[in-house]
Motif scaffolding. Structure first.
Motif, mmCIF file in Angstrom:
data_model
loop_
_atom_site.group_PDB
_atom_site.id
_atom_site.type_symbol
_atom_site.label_atom_id
_atom_site.label_comp_id
_atom_site.label_asym_id
_atom_site.label_seq_id
_atom_site.Cartn_x
_atom_site.Cartn_y
_atom_site.Cartn_z
ATOM 1 N N ARG A 31 0.853 -1.186 0.000
ATOM 2 C CA ARG A 31 0.000 0.000 0.000
ATOM 3 C C ARG A 31 0.891 1.238 0.000
ATOM 4 N NH1 ARG A 31 -5.155 1.359 0.877
ATOM 5 N NH2 ARG A 31 -5.708 -0.848 1.123
ATOM 6 N N HIS A 40 0.888 5.816 0.023
ATOM 7 C CA HIS A 40 0.225 7.117 0.148
ATOM 8 C C HIS A 40 1.296 8.184 0.120
ATOM 9 C CE1 HIS A 40 -2.050 10.549 1.576
ATOM 10 N NE2 HIS A 40 -1.125 10.723 2.503
ATOM 11 N N ASP A 59 -2.929 7.799 -3.593
ATOM 12 C CA ASP A 59 -3.215 6.682 -2.693
ATOM 13 C C ASP A 59 -3.473 5.453 -3.537
ATOM 14 O OD1 ASP A 59 -3.729 7.686 0.275
ATOM 15 O OD2 ASP A 59 -4.565 9.199 -1.084
ATOM 16 N N GLY A 60 -2.986 4.290 -3.062
ATOM 17 C CA GLY A 60 -3.260 3.078 -3.801
ATOM 18 C C GLY A 60 -2.718 1.830 -3.140
ATOM 19 N N VAL A 61 -2.886 0.713 -3.843
ATOM 20 C CA VAL A 61 -2.434 -0.591 -3.349
ATOM 21 C C VAL A 61 -1.640 -1.286 -4.440
ATOM 22 C CG1 VAL A 61 -4.362 -0.843 -1.737
ATOM 23 C CG2 VAL A 61 -4.575 -1.723 -4.075
ATOM 24 N N THR A 81 -2.530 -0.288 -8.202
ATOM 25 C CA THR A 81 -3.874 0.238 -8.423
ATOM 26 C C THR A 81 -4.003 1.585 -7.726
ATOM 27 O OG1 THR A 81 -4.818 -1.984 -8.571
ATOM 28 C CG2 THR A 81 -6.341 -0.169 -8.120
ATOM 29 N N ILE A 82 -4.191 2.629 -8.487
ATOM 30 C CA ILE A 82 -4.296 3.980 -7.940
ATOM 31 C C ILE A 82 -5.760 4.251 -7.616
ATOM 32 C CG2 ILE A 82 -3.958 6.434 -8.402
ATOM 33 C CD1 ILE A 82 -1.685 5.627 -10.297
ATOM 34 N N ASP A 83 -6.055 4.357 -6.322
ATOM 35 C CA ASP A 83 -7.420 4.660 -5.898
ATOM 36 C C ASP A 83 -7.762 6.115 -6.159
ATOM 37 O OD1 ASP A 83 -7.783 2.048 -4.974
ATOM 38 O OD2 ASP A 83 -6.921 2.524 -3.019
ATOM 39 N N GLU A 84 -6.787 6.998 -5.919
ATOM 40 C CA GLU A 84 -7.020 8.420 -6.184
ATOM 41 C C GLU A 84 -5.684 9.126 -6.392
ATOM 42 O OE1 GLU A 84 -9.986 11.742 -4.470
ATOM 43 O OE2 GLU A 84 -8.449 11.116 -3.038
ATOM 44 N N TRP A 90 -7.845 14.838 -11.631
ATOM 45 C CA TRP A 90 -8.234 13.669 -10.842
ATOM 46 C C TRP A 90 -7.991 12.426 -11.710
ATOM 47 C CZ3 TRP A 90 -11.073 18.119 -11.082
ATOM 48 C CH2 TRP A 90 -11.381 18.768 -9.874
ATOM 49 N N ASP A 95 -7.664 7.799 -11.586
ATOM 50 C CA ASP A 95 -7.560 6.491 -10.939
ATOM 51 C C ASP A 95 -7.301 5.451 -12.026
ATOM 52 O OD1 ASP A 95 -9.993 6.042 -12.176
ATOM 53 O OD2 ASP A 95 -11.173 6.136 -10.338
ATOM 54 N N LYS A 134 -4.809 1.731 -13.127
ATOM 55 C CA LYS A 134 -3.735 0.782 -12.839
ATOM 56 C C LYS A 134 -2.478 1.105 -13.636
ATOM 57 C CE LYS A 134 -6.443 -3.264 -11.481
ATOM 58 N NZ LYS A 134 -6.666 -4.715 -11.707
#
Length: 320
Positions: free
Chosen positions: A234, A236, A273-275, A282-285, A296, A298, A300
């Motif tokens: 993860r 950030h 932020d991502g995992v 994977t970019i969540d935001e 903005w 999101d 991969k």
């Protein structure tokens, strides 16, 4: 391999042995171009007076004592400019293919049921899974089984500089109990004001010389690791003073923005932020903002190919 033995003329003199070798390999893999040692024998103890030679592209020196009975077996080893990938080949091919850099340091090694070691090391021009880690140093301790199949390395106090900023963290690596030839990893990393534009350029993800500062943290690990597909983690980070050209592909959006251009634009702040898992980040935001433009995104980023599959929204207005 050459050797000769001798002793002083006195009957009480301690015997000595000098050994030299060239082109030393383990399982057909070259390890040392040349190695020489001078040994003495006293009271059932081999005194390692001097070991000197080349090892994995660097040099090694050692001295210590080795009991032939039940006594202490201890050696102090000094390493200089060792190619870490070459040095790791006899122990773990999968790990050796994922690290790079030149390592120097001092280790204290003892032998019991396993070879155990501790000390301090530093590395330059280092990288891990193609992620540049620059110049870094840490304490180190670990163990190695006599058959070289089972091992563990702990780096509890990683600190260094990369991309004009600082990194810190800790890592534990070991041979995998669930997958032959693989390794396990548990690590955490903190970054402070690292220039991610410089890092992307160094790994070939960008040809620009644009800049952007990143401060954040990342955890990275996995069991039975053989490739990037086995990693999990993860991340950030907060972004600042980010030039548009530092973000791969962003300036190509110019064709959709009419008279407004992203060329030369600097974003004052942002975040990501991502995992990490299944071979992708994977970019969540992902956000960037300036008085004139906000971004903005999101999606991969596939780690092996560095291919991006992202949805991006760009808003233009006066946000001041």
């Amino acid at each position: 391999l050459d050797w000769n033995a001798g002793a002083e003329s006195s009957a009480e003199a301690e015997p000595t042995l000098q050994i030299s070798g060239k082109d030393i390999a383990i399982d057909g893999r070259a390890l040392a171009r040349q190695l020489s040692m001078r040994l003495g024998l006293s009271d059932n103890v081999v005194e390692i007076e001097r070991v000197h030679g080349s090892l994995a592209g660097g040099s090694v020196r050692a001295n210590g004592s080795w009991s032939l009975g039940t006594g202490e077996r201890r050696v102090q080893v000094s390493l200089a400019e060792i190619d870490v990938a070459k040095a790791l080949l006899p122990i773990s091919r999968s790990l050796a293919s994922r690290v790079d850099g030149k390592i120097s340091g001092v280790l204290q090694a003892t032998l019991g049921d396993r070879l155990r070691f501790r000390g301090a090391v530093n590395a330059r021009k280092s990288s891990f899974f193609a992620i540049p880690t620059g110049t870094v140093h840490s304490g180190i301790h670990g163990s190695l089984a006599r058959d070289l199949r089972h091992w563990e390395v702990n780096l509890p106090s990683l600190q260094g500089t990369v991309g004009g900023g600082r990194i810190a963290g800790s890592a534990r690596l070991s041979s995998s109990a669930i997958r032959s030839g693989a390794f396990d990893l548990s690590s955490r990393w903190d970054a402070r004001r690292v220039d991610f534009g410089e890092l992307l350029a160094s790994v070939g993800s960008s040809t620009s010389v644009a800049h952007g500062r990143m401060t954040g943290e990342m955890s990275l690990g996995g069991r039975g690791i053989r490739s990037v597909s086995d990693l999990a983690g993860r991340f950030h980070a907060r972004l600042g003073a980010t030039q548009s050209a530092a973000v791969p592909g962003l300036v190509k959006a110019d064709q959709f923005l009419g008279v407004l251009t992203l060329q030369g634009l600097q974003f004052d702040e942002g975040s990501i932020d991502g995992v990490i898992g299944a071979g992708a980040a994977t970019i969540d935001e992902f956000t960037l903002s300036s008085p004139r433009v906000r971004v903005w995104s999101d999606g991969k980023i596939y780690l092996a190919s560095q291919r991006m599959d992202l949805d991006v929204i760009i808003s233009t207005s006066n946000f001041g």
